[in-house]
Write a protein that holds these residues in place. Structure first.
Motif, short mmCIF file in Angstrom:
data_model
loop_
_atom_site.label_atom_id
_atom_site.label_comp_id
_atom_site.label_asym_id
_atom_site.label_seq_id
_atom_site.Cartn_x
_atom_site.Cartn_y
_atom_site.Cartn_z
N VAL A 153 1.64 44.56 13.95
CA VAL A 153 1.74 43.17 14.39
C VAL A 153 0.71 42.99 15.49
N ALA A 154 0.05 41.82 15.49
CA ALA A 154 -1.01 41.57 16.46
C ALA A 154 -0.86 40.16 17.01
N SER A 155 -1.21 39.98 18.26
CA SER A 155 -1.20 38.65 18.85
C SER A 155 -2.32 37.82 18.22
N GLU A 156 -2.25 36.53 18.46
CA GLU A 156 -3.07 35.58 17.71
C GLU A 156 -4.56 35.85 17.75
N ALA A 157 -5.10 36.27 18.90
CA ALA A 157 -6.54 36.42 19.05
C ALA A 157 -7.00 37.88 19.05
N ALA A 158 -6.14 38.80 18.62
CA ALA A 158 -6.46 40.23 18.67
C ALA A 158 -7.24 40.64 17.42
N ASP A 159 -8.51 40.25 17.36
CA ASP A 159 -9.34 40.55 16.20
C ASP A 159 -9.52 42.05 15.97
N VAL A 160 -9.52 42.82 17.04
CA VAL A 160 -9.78 44.25 16.94
C VAL A 160 -8.69 44.98 16.16
N ALA A 161 -7.58 44.32 15.89
CA ALA A 161 -6.50 44.95 15.13
C ALA A 161 -6.99 45.50 13.80
N GLY B 291 -15.71 29.69 31.72
CA GLY B 291 -15.19 30.46 30.60
C GLY B 291 -13.69 30.70 30.70
N HIS B 292 -13.26 31.81 30.14
CA HIS B 292 -11.84 32.12 30.10
C HIS B 292 -11.67 33.63 29.97
N TYR B 293 -10.44 34.09 30.19
CA TYR B 293 -10.10 35.46 29.81
C TYR B 293 -8.78 35.43 29.06
N GLU B 294 -8.58 36.48 28.26
CA GLU B 294 -7.43 36.50 27.36
C GLU B 294 -6.83 37.89 27.31
N VAL B 295 -5.51 37.94 27.23
CA VAL B 295 -4.79 39.20 27.08
C VAL B 295 -4.24 39.27 25.65
N ASN B 296 -4.56 40.36 24.96
CA ASN B 296 -4.15 40.54 23.56
C ASN B 296 -3.27 41.78 23.41
N LEU B 297 -2.37 41.73 22.45
CA LEU B 297 -1.45 42.84 22.18
C LEU B 297 -1.48 43.21 20.70
N VAL B 298 -1.43 44.51 20.43
CA VAL B 298 -1.32 45.02 19.06
C VAL B 298 -0.35 46.18 19.07
N VAL B 299 0.58 46.20 18.14
CA VAL B 299 1.45 47.36 17.92
C VAL B 299 1.29 47.75 16.46
N VAL B 300 0.92 49.01 16.25
CA VAL B 300 0.63 49.49 14.90
C VAL B 300 1.46 50.73 14.62
N GLY C 253 2.15 35.89 17.13
CA GLY C 253 1.84 34.57 17.67
C GLY C 253 1.65 34.53 19.17
N PHE C 254 1.81 35.67 19.86
CA PHE C 254 1.63 35.71 21.31
C PHE C 254 0.20 35.31 21.67
N ARG C 255 0.04 34.51 22.70
CA ARG C 255 -1.30 34.19 23.20
C ARG C 255 -1.22 33.92 24.70
N ASP C 256 -2.10 34.56 25.45
CA ASP C 256 -2.16 34.40 26.89
C ASP C 256 -3.62 34.21 27.27
N ARG C 257 -4.03 32.95 27.38
CA ARG C 257 -5.42 32.60 27.66
C ARG C 257 -5.50 31.83 28.97
N THR C 258 -6.37 32.26 29.85
CA THR C 258 -6.52 31.63 31.16
C THR C 258 -7.91 31.02 31.28
N LEU C 259 -7.97 29.70 31.47
CA LEU C 259 -9.24 29.03 31.70
C LEU C 259 -9.65 29.20 33.16
N LEU C 260 -10.94 29.39 33.37
CA LEU C 260 -11.47 29.59 34.71
C LEU C 260 -12.24 28.34 35.12
N LYS C 261 -11.83 27.75 36.20
CA LYS C 261 -12.42 26.49 36.70
C LYS C 261 -12.45 25.47 35.55
N PHE C 262 -11.26 25.27 34.95
CA PHE C 262 -11.07 24.30 33.87
C PHE C 262 -11.97 24.60 32.67
#
Length: 202
Positions: A168-176, A151-160, A138-147
């Motif tokens: 286990v994968a964070s919410e937006a880690a599709d590459v898992a 756009g935005h950037y996001e940090v994703n985590l996966v431990v396999v 459920g981890f999610r770290d999303r940063t909006l740029l100029k509101f």
């Protein structure tokens, strides 16, 4: 599921550009990633070593009658970092999140054409302790740029844990999906700025 291509069906120049990994697990993962990512091995970033590194870029463009008359151009990118780490810690994962923000300062060009950039960190471990699962799930770290206008950037985590076929994968880690070799990959629905024209391959 629709019929999928195999690595042998790719153009020779694409196959030859993909490194071989001595690690059988990562080598099989690269077979799934090679269709969408430019891959490297033994990569260094943020003073750390990564066994597998990948870059993926997608550009979406709408046209008005002619390619020269385009509008609503958007770019999306992902930077993927993966390595073996037998005993990950929560403190180590927090450090990776900080590294993601540092890399964003270096790589993200925040303008009207920027849609999103992902920084994804994958650790292949021997065990999946409860505190690691709790932190990543459920981890999610999303940063909006100029509101969000840039756009935005996001940090994703996966431990396999390949040997135990769990992860286990964070919410937006599709590459898992590329790292869970024991599962079939899904076929995505097409949509605006869909990340992949074709998803990961078996």
């Amino acid at each position: 599921m629709s019929e999928r291509a195999t690595p042998d069906e790719l153009p020779a120049e694409i196959r030859e550009a993909v490194p071989d990994w001595d690690d059988e697990y990562l080598d099989r993962v690269s077979d799934r990633l090679m269709y969408n990512y430019d891959l490297e091995k033994h990569y260094r970033a943020g003073g750390q070593r990564w066994d597998l590194y990948g870059e993926m870029r997608v550009r979406s463009q709408k046209q008005f009658f002619h390619p020269a008359l385009s509008y609503a151009d958007h770019e999306a990118e992902e930077y993927l970092f993966a390595r073996r780490e037998s005993t990950p810690t929560v403190a180590g994962l927090e450090h990776l999140v900080d590294l993601g923000h540092e890399l964003a300062d270096e790589h993200v060009v925040a303008d009207e054409e920027h849609f999103g950039t992902d920084f994804t960190f994958v650790l292949a471990a021997d065990e999946l302790p409860d505190d690691i699962r709790e932190f990543v799930d459920g981890f999610r770290d999303r940063t909006l740029l100029k509101f969000g206008y840039h756009g935005h950037y996001e940090v994703n985590l996966v431990v396999v844990v390949p040997e135990k076929e769990t992860h286990v994968a964070s919410e937006a880690a599709d590459v898992a999906e590329a790292f869970t070799l024991w599962d079939d990959v899904t076929t995505p629905e097409e949509g605006f700025l869909s990340r992949f024209a074709r998803r990961f391959w078996q």
